[in-house]
Scaffold this motif. Structure first.
Motif, PDB file in Angstrom:
ATOM      1  N   THR A 155      -1.760 -24.101  -9.089  1.00 45.90           N
ATOM      2  CA  THR A 155      -1.830 -25.172  -9.707  1.00 45.90           C
ATOM      3  C   THR A 155      -1.172 -26.285  -8.377  1.00 45.90           C
ATOM      4  O   THR A 155      -1.430 -27.381  -8.151  1.00 45.90           O
ATOM      5  N   GLN A 156       0.032 -25.731  -7.615  1.00 45.75           N
ATOM      6  CA  GLN A 156       0.283 -26.460  -6.626  1.00 45.75           C
ATOM      7  C   GLN A 156      -0.615 -26.921  -5.522  1.00 45.75           C
ATOM      8  O   GLN A 156      -0.622 -27.613  -4.898  1.00 45.75           O
ATOM      9  N   ILE A 157      -1.430 -25.789  -5.293  1.00 49.47           N
ATOM     10  CA  ILE A 157      -2.392 -25.860  -4.037  1.00 49.47           C
ATOM     11  C   ILE A 157      -3.515 -26.506  -4.630  1.00 49.47           C
ATOM     12  O   ILE A 157      -3.953 -27.502  -3.915  1.00 49.47           O
ATOM     13  N   TRP A 158      -4.111 -26.275  -5.739  1.00 45.90           N
ATOM     14  CA  TRP A 158      -5.436 -26.762  -6.051  1.00 45.90           C
ATOM     15  C   TRP A 158      -5.330 -27.888  -7.279  1.00 45.90           C
ATOM     16  O   TRP A 158      -6.517 -28.315  -7.723  1.00 45.90           O
ATOM     17  N   GLY A 159      -4.275 -27.955  -7.819  1.00 44.24           N
ATOM     18  CA  GLY A 159      -4.393 -28.699  -9.089  1.00 44.24           C
ATOM     19  C   GLY A 159      -5.046 -28.113 -10.283  1.00 44.24           C
ATOM     20  O   GLY A 159      -4.772 -26.732 -10.352  1.00 44.24           O
ATOM     21  N   GLY A 160      -5.709 -28.920 -10.987  1.00 38.89           N
ATOM     22  CA  GLY A 160      -6.510 -28.384 -12.349  1.00 38.89           C
ATOM     23  C   GLY A 160      -5.510 -28.225 -13.400  1.00 38.89           C
ATOM     24  O   GLY A 160      -4.472 -28.685 -13.382  1.00 38.89           O
ATOM     25  N   ARG A 198       1.830  -8.346  -1.970  1.00 39.28           N
ATOM     26  CA  ARG A 198       1.831  -8.703  -3.465  1.00 39.28           C
ATOM     27  C   ARG A 198       0.744  -9.821  -3.545  1.00 39.28           C
ATOM     28  O   ARG A 198       0.283 -10.383  -2.682  1.00 39.28           O
ATOM     29  N   ASN A 199       0.325  -9.947  -4.767  1.00 43.12           N
ATOM     30  CA  ASN A 199      -0.730 -10.922  -5.182  1.00 43.12           C
ATOM     31  C   ASN A 199       0.439 -12.199  -5.707  1.00 43.12           C
ATOM     32  O   ASN A 199       1.014 -12.142  -6.568  1.00 43.12           O
ATOM     33  N   PRO A 200       0.671 -13.129  -4.849  1.00 42.32           N
ATOM     34  CA  PRO A 200       1.581 -14.258  -5.140  1.00 42.32           C
ATOM     35  C   PRO A 200       1.224 -14.988  -6.422  1.00 42.32           C
ATOM     36  O   PRO A 200       1.996 -15.479  -6.907  1.00 42.32           O
ATOM     37  N   PHE A 201       0.032 -14.932  -7.002  1.00 40.68           N
ATOM     38  CA  PHE A 201      -0.428 -15.755  -7.950  1.00 40.68           C
ATOM     39  C   PHE A 201      -0.226 -15.061  -9.391  1.00 40.68           C
ATOM     40  O   PHE A 201       0.066 -15.456 -10.411  1.00 40.68           O
ATOM     41  N   ILE A 202       0.121 -13.691  -9.151  1.00 40.83           N
ATOM     42  CA  ILE A 202       0.716 -12.805 -10.266  1.00 40.83           C
ATOM     43  C   ILE A 202       2.179 -12.967 -10.297  1.00 40.83           C
ATOM     44  O   ILE A 202       2.821 -13.220 -11.455  1.00 40.83           O
ATOM     45  N   ASP A 203       2.814 -13.133  -9.277  1.00 45.60           N
ATOM     46  CA  ASP A 203       4.247 -13.672  -9.186  1.00 45.60           C
ATOM     47  C   ASP A 203       4.648 -14.841  -9.851  1.00 45.60           C
ATOM     48  O   ASP A 203       5.408 -15.080 -10.413  1.00 45.60           O
ATOM     49  N   ALA A 258       0.712 -20.919   4.126  1.00 44.19           N
ATOM     50  CA  ALA A 258       1.673 -20.062   4.161  1.00 44.19           C
ATOM     51  C   ALA A 258       1.689 -18.672   3.548  1.00 44.19           C
ATOM     52  O   ALA A 258       2.077 -17.629   4.046  1.00 44.19           O
ATOM     53  N   LEU A 259       1.258 -18.748   2.072  1.00 44.07           N
ATOM     54  CA  LEU A 259       1.044 -17.708   1.325  1.00 44.07           C
ATOM     55  C   LEU A 259      -0.008 -16.586   2.074  1.00 44.07           C
ATOM     56  O   LEU A 259       0.200 -15.452   1.996  1.00 44.07           O
ATOM     57  N   ALA A 260      -1.093 -17.237   2.675  1.00 40.03           N
ATOM     58  CA  ALA A 260      -2.154 -16.388   3.361  1.00 40.03           C
ATOM     59  C   ALA A 260      -1.402 -15.425   4.382  1.00 40.03           C
ATOM     60  O   ALA A 260      -1.577 -14.456   4.470  1.00 40.03           O
ATOM     61  N   ASP A 261      -0.695 -16.065   5.138  1.00 41.26           N
ATOM     62  CA  ASP A 261      -0.033 -15.522   6.264  1.00 41.26           C
ATOM     63  C   ASP A 261       1.180 -14.506   5.752  1.00 41.26           C
ATOM     64  O   ASP A 261       1.122 -13.383   6.459  1.00 41.26           O
ATOM     65  N   LEU A 262       1.598 -14.626   4.628  1.00 37.13           N
ATOM     66  CA  LEU A 262       2.564 -13.711   4.141  1.00 37.13           C
ATOM     67  C   LEU A 262       1.678 -12.455   3.648  1.00 37.13           C
ATOM     68  O   LEU A 262       2.388 -11.415   3.710  1.00 37.13           O
TER      69      LEU A 262
END
Length: 230
Positions: A217-222, A206-211, A6-10
């Motif tokens: 964490t929600q996607i890949w954990g860790g 935008r870069n959603p990981f900056i937002d 979904a983020l990739a599409d956005l």
């Protein structure tokens, strides 16, 4: 991984302008990477507190080009590491979300080295290049963005060294660690706001990981990253 898709599409749908290797790119970085209340831009991989030389932390925004003592455009996702080379994709090659001002010589020292584990200041490490404690979160979030926008052309495993993720074998866990350990800076936020807006030199997305770095964490954990939406 549904969230990843979904983020990739956005990110792709809102990428409205390709700045290219033109004056637009220099102008954009001279705005978004500006040190507050100065005429200087931050230099990625620069060492905090260093004012001169190849490891300077900033430099006059007008002093750019390809010569010693100037800053140029660092592809944090090294072009040659793309599959295929990013030179064949103008959008990826000139995507401002992974281009940063860098000292010409220090940038050349990094060359096409992959990112690898280290600590302290930026520089060569065993098997690759450590971006520095100051910049490792920035780098992680840029690599995640490039993966979102360009899929298999910009794989995290193609640019970073380390164990891969259990959820997604294309992700490198070290990048998740860096994203959690080095919080989003004011400069990252400024860049994101500018390029997500409607400006002369903005890209549109935008870069959603900056937002919110917690999206990773929600996607890949860790290692859990800061949740800026709490």
């Amino acid at each position: 991984m549904a969230l990843y898709s979904a983020l990739a599409d956005l990110v792709k749908k809102t990428h409205h302008q390709t700045l290219g290797y033109t004056n637009k790119l220099w102008e954009a970085m001279s705005i978004t990477d500006l040190v507050p209340n100065t005429n200087e831009v931050y230099l990625i991989y620069g060492h905090p507190g260093v004012k001169n030389g190849v490891q300077a932390f900033s430099r006059n925004k007008a002093n750019h080009g390809g010569n010693k003592g100037q800053w140029n455009r660092e592809h944090t996702y090294a072009r040659a590491l793309g599959t295929p080379n990013l030179k064949g994709n103008e959008k990826a090659n000139s995507d401002v979300h992974h281009l940063r001002p860098a000292d010409v010589e220090w940038n050349g020292k990094r060359d096409n080295e992959k990112f690898a584990k280290g600590s302290g200041l930026s520089g060569p490490v065993s098997g690759g290049w450590y971006p520095g404690d100051e910049w490792k979160g920035d780098v992680a979030r840029m690599m995640m963005y490039m993966y979102l926008n360009y899929d298999n052309q910009c794989l995290p495993t193609g640019v970073a060294i380390g164990p891969t993720n259990k959820v997604d074998p294309k992700m490198v866990d070290m990048l998740l660690d860096w994203n959690a350990e080095d919080k989003v800076s004011d400069m990252e936020k400024k860049r994101n706001e500018y390029h997500g807006g409607n400006h002369q030199y903005s890209q549109g997305n935008r870069n959603p990981f900056i937002d919110n770095p917690y999206l990773a964490t929600q996607i890949w954990g860790g290692k859990p990253a800061e949740n800026l939406w709490k």
